[in-house]
Write a protein that holds these residues in place. Structure first.
Motif, PDB file in Angstrom:
ATOM      1  N   TRP A   1       0.912  -1.059   0.147  1.00 19.56           N
ATOM      2  CA  TRP A   1      -0.047   0.153   0.157  1.00 19.56           C
ATOM      3  C   TRP A   1       0.939   1.250  -0.028  1.00 19.56           C
ATOM      4  CZ3 TRP A   1      -4.765  -0.364  -1.342  1.00 19.56           C
ATOM      5  CH2 TRP A   1      -5.530  -0.949  -0.597  1.00 19.56           C
ATOM      6  N   VAL A   2       0.777   2.095  -1.070  1.00 17.63           N
ATOM      7  CA  VAL A   2       1.180   3.276  -1.128  1.00 17.63           C
ATOM      8  C   VAL A   2       0.268   4.755  -1.063  1.00 17.63           C
ATOM      9  CG1 VAL A   2       2.866   5.042  -2.298  1.00 17.63           C
ATOM     10  CG2 VAL A   2       3.180   2.414  -2.837  1.00 17.63           C
ATOM     11  N   ASP A   3       0.794   5.706  -0.056  1.00 21.50           N
ATOM     12  CA  ASP A   3       0.190   6.769  -0.393  1.00 21.50           C
ATOM     13  C   ASP A   3      -0.124   7.496  -1.583  1.00 21.50           C
ATOM     14  OD1 ASP A   3      -0.840   6.336   2.252  1.00 21.50           O
ATOM     15  OD2 ASP A   3       1.173   7.750   3.579  1.00 21.50           O
TER      16      ASP A   3
ATOM     17  N   SER B   1      -7.964   3.642  -9.494  1.00 21.73           N
ATOM     18  CA  SER B   1      -9.272   2.736  -8.815  1.00 21.73           C
ATOM     19  C   SER B   1     -10.006   1.778 -10.117  1.00 21.73           C
ATOM     20  CB  SER B   1     -10.531   3.963  -8.035  1.00 21.73           C
ATOM     21  OG  SER B   1     -11.103   4.361  -9.587  1.00 21.73           O
ATOM     22  N   ARG B   2     -10.273   2.823 -11.482  1.00 22.77           N
ATOM     23  CA  ARG B   2     -10.906   1.681 -12.984  1.00 22.77           C
ATOM     24  C   ARG B   2     -10.024   0.694 -13.372  1.00 22.77           C
ATOM     25  NH1 ARG B   2     -12.198   7.812 -12.749  1.00 22.77           N
ATOM     26  NH2 ARG B   2     -10.646   8.037 -14.126  1.00 22.77           N
ATOM     27  N   ASN B   3      -9.121   0.934 -12.898  1.00 22.06           N
ATOM     28  CA  ASN B   3      -7.506  -0.289 -13.242  1.00 22.06           C
ATOM     29  C   ASN B   3      -7.880  -1.756 -12.525  1.00 22.06           C
ATOM     30  OD1 ASN B   3      -5.897  -1.610 -14.180  1.00 22.06           O
ATOM     31  ND2 ASN B   3      -4.604   0.167 -15.153  1.00 22.06           N
ATOM     32  N   ASP B   4      -8.498  -2.930 -13.303  1.00 22.26           N
ATOM     33  CA  ASP B   4      -7.997  -3.494 -12.358  1.00 22.26           C
ATOM     34  C   ASP B   4      -6.227  -4.814 -11.923  1.00 22.26           C
ATOM     35  OD1 ASP B   4      -7.444  -5.240 -14.750  1.00 22.26           O
ATOM     36  OD2 ASP B   4      -9.016  -6.159 -15.060  1.00 22.26           O
ATOM     37  N   HIS B   5      -6.157  -3.717 -12.285  1.00 26.84           N
ATOM     38  CA  HIS B   5      -4.587  -4.492 -11.509  1.00 26.84           C
ATOM     39  C   HIS B   5      -3.922  -3.659 -10.432  1.00 26.84           C
ATOM     40  CE1 HIS B   5      -4.488  -5.062 -16.197  1.00 26.84           C
ATOM     41  NE2 HIS B   5      -3.207  -5.372 -16.244  1.00 26.84           N
ATOM     42  N   PHE B   6      -5.022  -2.685  -9.313  1.00 25.66           N
ATOM     43  CA  PHE B   6      -4.580  -1.862  -9.073  1.00 25.66           C
ATOM     44  C   PHE B   6      -6.466  -1.797  -7.765  1.00 25.66           C
ATOM     45  CE2 PHE B   6      -2.762   0.466 -11.759  1.00 25.66           C
ATOM     46  CZ  PHE B   6      -1.530   0.351 -11.367  1.00 25.66           C
ATOM     47  N   GLU B   7      -6.034  -1.909  -6.381  1.00 22.09           N
ATOM     48  CA  GLU B   7      -6.840  -1.295  -5.241  1.00 22.09           C
ATOM     49  C   GLU B   7      -6.471  -0.275  -4.610  1.00 22.09           C
ATOM     50  OE1 GLU B   7      -6.144  -5.012  -2.468  1.00 22.09           O
ATOM     51  OE2 GLU B   7      -7.208  -6.136  -3.698  1.00 22.09           O
ATOM     52  N   VAL B   8      -7.901   0.270  -5.057  1.00 20.70           N
ATOM     53  CA  VAL B   8      -7.250   1.591  -3.696  1.00 20.70           C
ATOM     54  C   VAL B   8      -8.644   1.650  -2.952  1.00 20.70           C
ATOM     55  CG1 VAL B   8      -7.937   4.199  -4.428  1.00 20.70           C
ATOM     56  CG2 VAL B   8      -7.207   3.152  -6.364  1.00 20.70           C
ATOM     57  N   ASP B   9      -7.779   2.218  -1.831  1.00 21.23           N
ATOM     58  CA  ASP B   9      -8.804   2.396   0.020  1.00 21.23           C
ATOM     59  C   ASP B   9      -8.432   3.898  -0.258  1.00 21.23           C
ATOM     60  OD1 ASP B   9     -10.289   1.563   1.416  1.00 21.23           O
ATOM     61  OD2 ASP B   9      -8.344   0.898   2.533  1.00 21.23           O
ATOM     62  N   GLU B  10      -9.478   4.691   0.810  1.00 15.53           N
ATOM     63  CA  GLU B  10      -9.516   5.920   1.340  1.00 15.53           C
ATOM     64  C   GLU B  10      -9.323   6.691  -0.099  1.00 15.53           C
ATOM     65  OE1 GLU B  10      -6.803   6.578   4.543  1.00 15.53           O
ATOM     66  OE2 GLU B  10      -7.160   3.802   5.267  1.00 15.53           O
ATOM     67  N   LEU B  11     -10.646   6.603  -0.677  1.00 19.79           N
ATOM     68  CA  LEU B  11     -10.404   7.400  -1.975  1.00 19.79           C
ATOM     69  C   LEU B  11     -11.286   8.523  -1.411  1.00 19.79           C
ATOM     70  CD1 LEU B  11      -9.507   8.755  -4.502  1.00 19.79           C
ATOM     71  CD2 LEU B  11     -10.701   6.905  -5.889  1.00 19.79           C
ATOM     72  N   LEU B  12     -11.411   9.956  -1.518  1.00 18.59           N
ATOM     73  CA  LEU B  12     -12.525  10.448  -1.580  1.00 18.59           C
ATOM     74  C   LEU B  12     -13.166  10.279  -2.217  1.00 18.59           C
ATOM     75  CD1 LEU B  12     -11.045  13.815   0.763  1.00 18.59           C
ATOM     76  CD2 LEU B  12     -12.728  11.482   1.665  1.00 18.59           C
ATOM     77  N   PRO B  13     -14.177  10.564  -2.581  1.00 20.14           N
ATOM     78  CA  PRO B  13     -15.933  10.236  -2.790  1.00 20.14           C
ATOM     79  C   PRO B  13     -15.568  12.219  -3.889  1.00 20.14           C
ATOM     80  CG  PRO B  13     -16.646  10.318  -1.125  1.00 20.14           C
ATOM     81  CD  PRO B  13     -15.636   9.983  -0.888  1.00 20.14           C
ATOM     82  N   LEU B  14     -16.022  12.154  -5.562  1.00 29.45           N
ATOM     83  CA  LEU B  14     -15.416  12.922  -5.577  1.00 29.45           C
ATOM     84  C   LEU B  14     -16.903  14.511  -5.248  1.00 29.45           C
ATOM     85  CD1 LEU B  14     -14.119  14.367  -7.924  1.00 29.45           C
ATOM     86  CD2 LEU B  14     -15.773  13.364 -10.140  1.00 29.45           C
ATOM     87  N   ALA B  15     -17.484  14.365  -4.940  1.00 30.26           N
ATOM     88  CA  ALA B  15     -18.466  15.345  -4.189  1.00 30.26           C
ATOM     89  C   ALA B  15     -17.562  16.459  -3.043  1.00 30.26           C
ATOM     90  CB  ALA B  15     -19.809  14.964  -3.719  1.00 30.26           C
ATOM     91  N   ILE B  16     -16.806  15.303  -2.303  1.00 33.56           N
ATOM     92  CA  ILE B  16     -16.115  15.692  -1.237  1.00 33.56           C
ATOM     93  C   ILE B  16     -14.710  16.515  -1.923  1.00 33.56           C
ATOM     94  CG2 ILE B  16     -15.236  15.040   0.581  1.00 33.56           C
ATOM     95  CD1 ILE B  16     -16.523  12.518   1.433  1.00 33.56           C
ATOM     96  N   ALA B  17     -14.622  15.443  -2.724  1.00 28.65           N
ATOM     97  CA  ALA B  17     -12.940  16.554  -2.819  1.00 28.65           C
ATOM     98  C   ALA B  17     -13.276  17.765  -3.827  1.00 28.65           C
ATOM     99  CB  ALA B  17     -12.711  15.516  -3.686  1.00 28.65           C
TER     100      ALA B  17
END
Length: 152
Positions: A31-33, A43-59
């Protein structure tokens, strides 16, 4: 900041130990920041897992509101992690309980077999079925004489 992990090609057609994206080195399995914008793309690429991504509305919210929304999002993410841990712990408890049930059922089957053997008075370890005659020799030939008998 989001957390991103490179998991490699799920179809196993490509083998890499790491990749670099948006100036961030991503070793496989770690896991990398990473800033939210490039993480959102991964996050749309199946080669990666993404966590703690802020939803676009919040960002995209104004900065004062953004800080408040980030805190709420972080609290929800922490609650989610706690629930996942609790779920995993319950799964371990359930697996242990199922293993104990199997163990007890095996003991019960063994004790039942022993009790049935004692109830039928079998003295040869219960190797015969209930009511089966004990065979001393085979019968055959004329007048059903026992083989090897002196009667001719």
């Amino acid at each position: 900041m989001a957390k991103v992990r490179f998991i490699g090609d799920p179809n196993r057609r490509e083998h890499r130990d790491s990749v670099e994206f948006a100036g961030v080195q991503l070793p496989i399995g770690s896991w990398v920041d990473m800033p939210d914008t490039p993480a959102r793309k991964l996050s749309r690429n199946d080669h990666f897992e993404v966590d703690e991504l802020l939803p676009l509305a919040i960002a995209s919210a104004p900065s004062t509101e953004l800080d408040k929304l980030r805190e709420e999002f972080k609290a929800l993410a922490d609650d989610r992690a706690d629930l996942i841990d609790a779920y995993a712990a319950r799964g371990e408890d359930l697996a242990a309980a199922n293993a104990r049930i199997v163990e007890l059922e095996a003991q019960l089957a063994e004790l039942t077999a022993q009790a049935q053997g004692e109830a039928h008075g079998s003295d040869d370890g219960g190797s015969r079925e209930q009511g089966a005659p004990k065979v001393e020799g085979s019968r055959g030939g004329a007048n059903r004489r026992t083989r090897g008998s002196a009667d001719s």
